[in-house]
Motif scaffolding. Structure first.
Motif: not given
Length: 283
Positions: A197, A199, A209, A211
């Motif tokens: 992840d 951010w 945000t 991945n």
């Protein structure tokens, strides 16, 4: 391992994060964490140390780039499918490659200096690959053998400069546009770099945000592709692209950074960065 360098520019010491999250000063044993020593087994030597034998650093202060000796900072453009969609661009058939000037590199929390004439200052959280061995014509199957670790990167960009020509480097290589760290994290702590992840916040507001599972070209494919066209040396870093949410892609109008803004970003298992945008003293 999570390795770092702490202290004022030019006087950094080597440290490691212990099991309790404290910084241990390894400088008396290790000297400096220079990439010229990676192929000689330096990282294995550090891995075999008992961190409890080394003093705790109660106040590390400024964090520097986690290692020295970066000859190349190689960037990949439009490498997230959702970012390409945000930009209205087709998915690349081959990795889009550009270079960031080594003089852009700075510590993870150093100020971002707005260039003279800058009007479109932007952000990009990215996974960084750190090369551990000299790599030429490496296959995807062997790519993992050439990785020293991973890190957090912010590919700071000046879009007005970037879009002046078909080459992107002008908007990517300004001073302080390459914060790296806080740590170099060895692969044993990141079993799958394709499931991390990411951010990024601007002034406390979440902007990005994502991945790494959305990468068009994953880590092994990038190392294989790049090592066919250039020799990757120990310490070189590869910025693997960014998820959606960059300022240029905001609707209905783009959002650009300005002096006083604070950018915070991070990647699971790799730590966090924080930069404050400041005016250029030469402006």
């Amino acid at each position: 391992m999570k390795l770092l360098r702490f202290g004022e520019p030019g006087r950094e010491k080597v440290g490691a994060i212990d099991r309790d999250g404290a910084v241990r000063d390894l400088s008396a044993k290790v000297g400096d964490l220079h990439s010229s020593r990676f192929e000689g087994g330096l990282l294995d030597e550090i891995a075999n140390l008992d961190l409890t034998d080394f003093p705790v650093v109660e106040t590390p202060g400024r964090l520097g780039v986690p290692w020295e000796g970066i000859s190349k900072y190689v960037c990949i453009g439009l490498n997230y499918s959702d970012h390409a969609a945000e930009a209205g661009m087709p998915l690349p058939q081959r990795p889009i490659v550009f270079l960031k000037a080594p003089s852009a590199i700075c510590g993870p929390n150093d100020d971002t200096i707005q260039p003279v004439g800058s009007t479109k200052l932007d952000w990009e959280v990215e996974l960084g690959i750190v090369i551990g061995r000299t790599a030429r014509n490496v296959s995807e199957e062997r790519a993992a053998d050439f990785i020293a670790g991973y890190c957090v990167l912010n590919d700071v960009s000046e879009r007005a400069f970037q879009m002046e020509t078909t080459q992107w480097a002008k908007g990517k290589g300004c001073d302080t546009f390459g914060p790296i760290g806080p740590w170099l994290v060895t692969p044993d702590e990141i079993p799958d770099p394709g499931k991390l992840d990411l951010w990024l916040d601007v002034n406390g507001v979440r902007m990005q945000t994502g991945n790494t599972d959305k990468m068009v070209f994953p880590v092994a494919a990038l190392i294989a592709d790049l090592s066919r066209c250039m020799t990757l040396l120990p310490g070189d870093v590869i910025a693997t692209g960014t998820p959606p949410g960059v300022g240029m892609g905001m609707k209905p109008e783009p959002v650009w950074l300005k002096p006083g803004d604070v950018v915070e970003l991070g990647i699971a298992g790799l730590g966090q960065q924080r930069q404050k945008v400041v005016p250029n003293p030469l402006a």
